[in-house]
Structure formats: structure tokens, C-alpha cells
Design a protein around this motif. Structure first.
Motif, mmCIF file in Angstrom:
data_model
loop_
_atom_site.group_PDB
_atom_site.id
_atom_site.type_symbol
_atom_site.label_atom_id
_atom_site.label_comp_id
_atom_site.label_asym_id
_atom_site.label_seq_id
_atom_site.Cartn_x
_atom_site.Cartn_y
_atom_site.Cartn_z
ATOM 1 N N MET A 149 27.605 -5.628 -13.638
ATOM 2 C CA MET A 149 26.747 -4.582 -13.106
ATOM 3 C C MET A 149 27.082 -3.213 -13.697
ATOM 4 S SD MET A 149 28.219 -3.560 -9.371
ATOM 5 C CE MET A 149 27.243 -4.793 -8.584
ATOM 6 N N LEU A 150 28.239 -3.103 -14.356
ATOM 7 C CA LEU A 150 28.603 -1.829 -14.986
ATOM 8 C C LEU A 150 27.557 -1.409 -16.013
ATOM 9 C CD1 LEU A 150 30.900 0.292 -15.172
ATOM 10 C CD2 LEU A 150 31.870 -1.057 -17.013
ATOM 11 N N GLU A 151 27.050 -2.371 -16.782
ATOM 12 C CA GLU A 151 26.043 -2.054 -17.786
ATOM 13 C C GLU A 151 24.693 -1.771 -17.152
ATOM 14 O OE1 GLU A 151 25.919 -4.656 -21.147
ATOM 15 O OE2 GLU A 151 28.033 -5.195 -20.982
ATOM 16 N N HIS A 152 24.443 -2.303 -15.957
ATOM 17 C CA HIS A 152 23.183 -2.030 -15.273
ATOM 18 C C HIS A 152 23.179 -0.649 -14.625
ATOM 19 C CE1 HIS A 152 21.630 -6.124 -15.743
ATOM 20 N NE2 HIS A 152 22.840 -6.559 -15.445
ATOM 21 N N MET A 153 24.353 -0.141 -14.272
ATOM 22 C CA MET A 153 24.428 1.142 -13.582
ATOM 23 C C MET A 153 24.192 2.315 -14.511
ATOM 24 S SD MET A 153 27.770 0.288 -11.229
ATOM 25 C CE MET A 153 27.877 1.929 -10.514
ATOM 26 N N VAL A 154 24.633 2.214 -15.752
ATOM 27 C CA VAL A 154 24.571 3.361 -16.667
ATOM 28 C C VAL A 154 23.184 3.458 -17.294
ATOM 29 C CG1 VAL A 154 27.036 3.200 -17.141
ATOM 30 C CG2 VAL A 154 25.416 1.997 -18.623
ATOM 31 N N ASP A 155 22.906 4.612 -17.916
ATOM 32 C CA ASP A 155 21.619 4.839 -18.572
ATOM 33 C C ASP A 155 21.571 4.238 -19.972
ATOM 34 O OD1 ASP A 155 20.472 6.411 -16.453
ATOM 35 O OD2 ASP A 155 21.817 8.027 -17.058
ATOM 36 N N THR A 156 22.690 4.299 -20.673
ATOM 37 C CA THR A 156 22.732 3.846 -22.068
ATOM 38 C C THR A 156 24.009 3.060 -22.313
ATOM 39 O OG1 THR A 156 21.520 5.835 -22.740
ATOM 40 C CG2 THR A 156 22.614 4.590 -24.476
ATOM 41 N N VAL A 157 23.890 1.970 -23.058
ATOM 42 C CA VAL A 157 25.049 1.167 -23.446
ATOM 43 C C VAL A 157 25.110 1.120 -24.971
ATOM 44 C CG1 VAL A 157 26.195 -1.074 -23.325
ATOM 45 C CG2 VAL A 157 24.878 -0.244 -21.362
ATOM 46 N N LEU A 158 26.217 1.579 -25.528
ATOM 47 C CA LEU A 158 26.426 1.589 -26.971
ATOM 48 C C LEU A 158 27.593 0.680 -27.320
ATOM 49 C CD1 LEU A 158 26.226 5.446 -27.661
ATOM 50 C CD2 LEU A 158 24.345 3.811 -27.635
ATOM 51 N N TYR A 159 27.465 -0.022 -28.440
ATOM 52 C CA TYR A 159 28.567 -0.826 -28.960
ATOM 53 C C TYR A 159 28.959 -0.284 -30.329
ATOM 54 C CZ TYR A 159 28.582 -4.500 -25.408
ATOM 55 O OH TYR A 159 28.719 -5.194 -24.228
ATOM 56 N N PHE A 160 30.256 -0.038 -30.500
ATOM 57 C CA PHE A 160 30.792 0.424 -31.779
ATOM 58 C C PHE A 160 31.423 -0.773 -32.459
ATOM 59 C CE2 PHE A 160 33.376 3.851 -34.100
ATOM 60 C CZ PHE A 160 32.277 4.219 -34.853
ATOM 61 N N GLU A 161 30.823 -1.215 -33.570
ATOM 62 C CA GLU A 161 31.201 -2.474 -34.201
ATOM 63 C C GLU A 161 31.726 -2.232 -35.603
ATOM 64 O OE1 GLU A 161 27.546 -4.545 -34.239
ATOM 65 O OE2 GLU A 161 27.399 -4.753 -32.065
ATOM 66 N N GLY A 162 32.353 -3.267 -36.145
ATOM 67 C CA GLY A 162 32.854 -3.219 -37.512
ATOM 68 C C GLY A 162 34.177 -3.942 -37.629
ATOM 69 N N ARG A 201 25.591 0.714 -32.253
ATOM 70 C CA ARG A 201 24.359 0.007 -31.888
ATOM 71 C C ARG A 201 24.044 0.243 -30.413
ATOM 72 N NH1 ARG A 201 22.318 -4.458 -34.507
ATOM 73 N NH2 ARG A 201 24.314 -4.724 -35.564
ATOM 74 N N ALA A 202 22.778 0.556 -30.116
ATOM 75 C CA ALA A 202 22.323 0.729 -28.737
ATOM 76 C C ALA A 202 21.711 -0.582 -28.252
ATOM 77 C CB ALA A 202 21.296 1.857 -28.645
ATOM 78 N N VAL A 203 22.261 -1.142 -27.181
ATOM 79 C CA VAL A 203 21.724 -2.373 -26.607
ATOM 80 C C VAL A 203 20.949 -2.095 -25.322
ATOM 81 C CG1 VAL A 203 23.521 -3.803 -27.617
ATOM 82 C CG2 VAL A 203 23.877 -2.826 -25.367
ATOM 83 N N LYS A 204 21.094 -0.875 -24.788
ATOM 84 C CA LYS A 204 20.312 -0.433 -23.638
ATOM 85 C C LYS A 204 20.165 1.076 -23.734
ATOM 86 C CE LYS A 204 20.466 0.226 -18.643
ATOM 87 N NZ LYS A 204 21.269 0.087 -17.409
ATOM 88 N N ASN A 205 18.953 1.562 -23.523
ATOM 89 C CA ASN A 205 18.717 2.999 -23.605
ATOM 90 C C ASN A 205 17.471 3.357 -22.797
ATOM 91 O OD1 ASN A 205 18.689 5.690 -24.228
ATOM 92 N ND2 ASN A 205 18.652 5.437 -26.442
#
Length: 460
Positions: A231-244, A254-258
Motif C-alpha cells: 500500500m506504500l506505492e498506492h499512498m504516494v502520488d508518484t513512484v520512481l525506480y532508479f535502475e542500472g 523510470r516512472a511506474v506511477k504518476n
């Protein structure tokens, strides 16, 4: 005296049970049930409901849609155009943004650079629960960053942090990381499901009520997901992943939720000794080391959010020395590889069942859209027959199980990017070609089936 009731809560997902369970029935995690008094659980839920109800009463009654005044959200622009692109045009006031990534990938470095850039015109508070003042100071000096509007706080007590936010009234706050934050009056240790959930809810209320943009850093699990309750990802407005990859200098944001922009948006950075540097034209960077005349190498124009990226697809087909052929893929979905190998064997006569197959997307990026199918299929044929493709050819198209080349989206944007980088010829689906009315400075070859594409690329 009545016996005190006990509840058990899963540390991985927050599932509650009246008895201890070895395996959580919700998420399947083993040995993650934590003992918790049931009266405390009920009190927490009651407090949260009361807060929400009281807030709803203060806001008043429901409104009709035409009675609501629409206001464009205010954004703070940074000097990182790639960062602004991923967020949808800049940092939105009052937004809560979660950024996750592997340890050492550069999350803290990225947010420190962004915070320092914004501190030139805004007041910034950087809260660290994992490093000391001297460690942050040393990193800032290495990155050659300094600003008078940048405030640093090293603490994990969220009550004291909230008090400091109220005193400073910053425009943006960075919390590094959410798993180290704790609320003294709340049960559980720092990093537990209950603490992470309540800390995020508290930060969300601070962000919304005071119009403060808050960035929170989240740890990731071995599977690559952000640690803590889902639910942490559902509560926030934007979820970003920093990959590499750690040994690769390129990093992908990468934005997976915005809620304020496009999802699956992509930003490319290069890790240097002086910090992260944005890459304005990643297509040229990913293709600069291509070897002319190499077999198994093709180029695809793929979409990542609103951006078109040209990436190199590499494949290697070699006779297997074991009874079962080996399949390995990096940057491509394994199921897609298996499907395309079966299509090439069925419709193009390639005997791949006794061939080991290895696939890779160069540059460390991951592609998962359907339009990359044709480029993968051509790389398979090139490596299998040991015939190189033309270095200035590009391939766009989805392949069906019956061998047809299916239509893809936003073909005009893909063709413009392909022509801009100097490619001479591009293979596209026939249905897309029939809809094209614009003239492009590149030769367009429409194909209807995979057999037709193979005949045109490898004439005999």
C-alpha cells in the motif's frame, strides 16, 4: 482479569491474523508474522478513521463536477531536464514522490543534486536517517555543490522532523530513507510495516496540508520491489525506480506511477566522478559502439513513455552441447523470446530447437513493448544464418503467432527519430504504412508477414 488479546501482523504486507502463521496467506512470505496487541491495532484503526472523518466534515459537502474550479498544479523546474520529464514537467507542489532502487545505484546522489539545484531559488530541507552531517558534506564537496538555502537534518524521529518542517517552512523535503523513520508513540521498530505505513501517512498529510513537495527514498527487496507494505506505492502520488547495473555508467530513472504525468516515462543519466549527468540523446549514446557487419545485431525504435529511443538488439545463436537448448535474455522478457523463437521455426524454417540462444539490449535498458518483435526476429535470423543486416536499417513491428506483422502505435514519432539519427531504411507494418500521409526523409519498407520481411532483409 480478562486475558489480553494478541494479533499477529505480517512484516511484508501488513496482513493481520488472530494466530501466528508460518506462511502469510496474503503475500506468501515465510516467518514474517509479528506479535501485536489487538487493542493497539483497533486503536490505530480508530484514530485513522476519526482523522479522515473529521477532515471530511471540515471540507464540507459534495460538489457537482461543473461547480469545481480547476487550477493547474504549480511545478518547480530543476536544471535536470531528464528529471523534469519523468515527473511530467517538474516537481509538483504538495506531491509525495517515492523513489526506489538497488543499494549504491545513486538514489541519494540524484536527490542531493536535484535538491541543490532547486535550492538556488527555493528553500530545501534534506533529512537523512542513514548518514551523518559530515558524510553528506563530503559528498556535496565531491559533487562541487553548495547553497545557502539548503538545510540538512540528521534524525530519524518523525515528530522532531515534522516540528523542524513547521519551523523552516521549506518548499521541498527529502527523506532518506522512509525505512529509518520512526514515530515514538507508535508500536513497532523502525522499518516495520506499521511504522513505515504510519510514517508515510504522516508525511502525506504534511505534504498536502502545507503544499510541500516531499521525496522519500525506499529500500528495495531482493526481487527489486520497494520494501514494506504494497500500500506504500498506492499512498504516494508518484513512484520512481532508479535502475542500472553497478558496473555500467548509465542509470535509468523510470516512472511506474504518476498522478501528474505519463507513466513509463524514462530519463537517462550517466554516472561520473562528479555525480550524475543527464543524457539528452540516449539513442545516439546506445548506438555509438555498434560494429558494422556484425551478425545478430539490429536496431529498433522503441517508445518509453513519450520518448522514442533507438536501441540495439543483439542475439547469438550457437549449437547446443547439451540435450536441452539454453535460453538467456537481458533487457527482454524471457516469454517473448520463447514465443519469437517458435514463430521463426514455424514460419521461416529456422531449426532453433538445437540452438542455444542469447539475447541482450545494449546500454542496460529494458524494453517490453510489442514493437520490438520484428527487430528481435531479424537478429535471430541474422545470427542463425551468419548474415549481417545493413547497419543503417531499423525495424519496427509486432509479430503475431501466425507470422503477421501487426500495427504499432505512434509510428510518426518513431520515424522522425529514426531519420534524425541518419538511418536510411526502416521496416514497418503494412497497416501503419497505409495510414501514413506525411513524407519522411527515409526509405520506408512496409511488410505484412515475417516471411516477407525475411525475404527483403536477406535476399537469396
Amino acid at each position: 482479569m480478562a486475558k489480553k488479546k494478541i494479533m499477529y501482523e505480517c512484516l511484508a504486507c501488513g496482513y493481520e491474523s488472530p494466530k501466528w502463521l508460518g506462511k502469510c496467506p496474503s503475500c506468501g512470505a515465510w516467518n514474517q508474522m509479528e506479535e501485536k496487541p489487538a487493542d493497539i491495532v483497533a486503536a490505530e484503526g480508530k484514530d485513522q478513521i476519526n482523522v479522515q472523518t473529521s477532515k471530511q466534515r471540515q471540507e464540507g459537502s459534495a460538489l457537482k463536477l461543473d461547480e469545481i474550479e480547476y487550477t493547474q498544479e504549480d511545478r518547480m523546474s530543476t536544471d535536470f531536464q531528464e528529471f523534469d520529464r519523468v515527473l511530467g514537467g517538474g516537481v509538483v507542489e504538495g506531491s509525495l514522490v517515492l523513489i526506489g532502487g538497488d543499494p549504491g545505484i545513486g538514489k541519494s546522489t540524484l536527490l542531493l543534486q536535484v535538491a541543490m539545484q532547486l535550492a538556488q531559488k527555493q528553500k530545501i530541507l534534506y533529512v537523512t536517517g542513514e548518514e551523518s552531517f559530515s558524510q553528506i558534506k563530503m559528498r556535496a564537496e565531491r559533487l562541487e555543490l553548495n547553497n545557502d538555502n539548503f538545510y540538512l537534518l540528521a534524525d530519524t524521529n518523525l515528530a522532531l522532523i515534522a516540528r523542524e518542517i513547521q519551523r523552516l517552512e521549506p518548499d521541498m523535503v527529502v527523506i532518506d530513507s522512509i525505512q529509518t523513520m520512526s514515530i515514538p508513540d507508535h508500536t513497532g521498530v523502525a522499518g516495520s510495516v506499521s511504522q513505515v505505513r504510519e510514517a508515510t501517512a504522516t508525511l502525506m498529510r504534511i505534504a498536502k496540508s502545507n503544499r510541500i513537495a516531499i521525496f522519500i527514498v525506499g529500500h528495495v527487496t531482493k526481487e527489486g520491489n520497494i520494501a514494506g507494505p504494497r500500500m506504500l506505492e498506492h499512498m504516494v502520488d508518484t513512484v520512481l525506480y532508479f535502475e542500472g547495473e553497478k558496473h555500467n555508467r548509465f542509470r535509468i530513472l523510470r516512472a511506474v506511477k504518476n498522478r501528474f504525468g505519463s507513466t513509463n516515462e524514462l530519463g537517462v543519466f550517466e554516472m561520473l566522478d562528479v555525480g550524475l549527468k543527464e543524457v539528452g540523446n540516449p539513442s545516439q549514446l546506445f548506438l555509438e559502439e555498434r560494429i558494422p557487419g556484425a551478425t545478430g545485431s539490429t536496431v529498433v525504435a522503441a517508445l518509453e513513455g513519450t520518448r522514442t529511443i533507438l536501441a540495439e538488439v543483439q542475439s547469438l545463436m550457437t549449437p547446443t552441447v547439451y540435450g536441452t537448448a539454453k535460453r538467456t535474455a537481458s533487457g527482454i522478457d524471457y516469454q517473448r523470446i520463447s514465443l519469437l523463437l517458435a514463430v521463426m521455426e514455424k514460419h521461416c524454417g529456422l531449426l532453433v530447437q538445437n540452438q542455444d540462444a542469447f539475447f541482450k539490449i545494449t546500454g542496460g535498458i529494458k524494453l517490453d513493448e510489442p514493437a520490438i518483435d520484428l527487430a528481435i526476429a531479424m537478429s535471430i535470423a541474422s545470427s542463425y544464418w551468419n548474415k549481417p543486416t545493413q547497419v543503417d536499417d531499423c525495424y519496427i513491428g509486432e509479430i503475431g503467432l501466425t507470422g503477421e506483422i501487426r500495427r504499432v502505435s505512434q509510428i510518426k514519432e518513431r520515424l522522425k527519430e529514426t531519420a534524425k539519427l541518419g538511418f536510411k531504411r526502416v521496416f514497418i507494418p503494412m497497416n501503419n504504412y497505409q495510414d501514413l500521409k506525411d513524407v519522411f526523409d527515409i526509405e520506408i519498407v512496409p511488410v505484412k508477414t515475417i516471411q516477407e520481411a525475411v525475404r527483403k532483409v536477406f535476399p537469396r
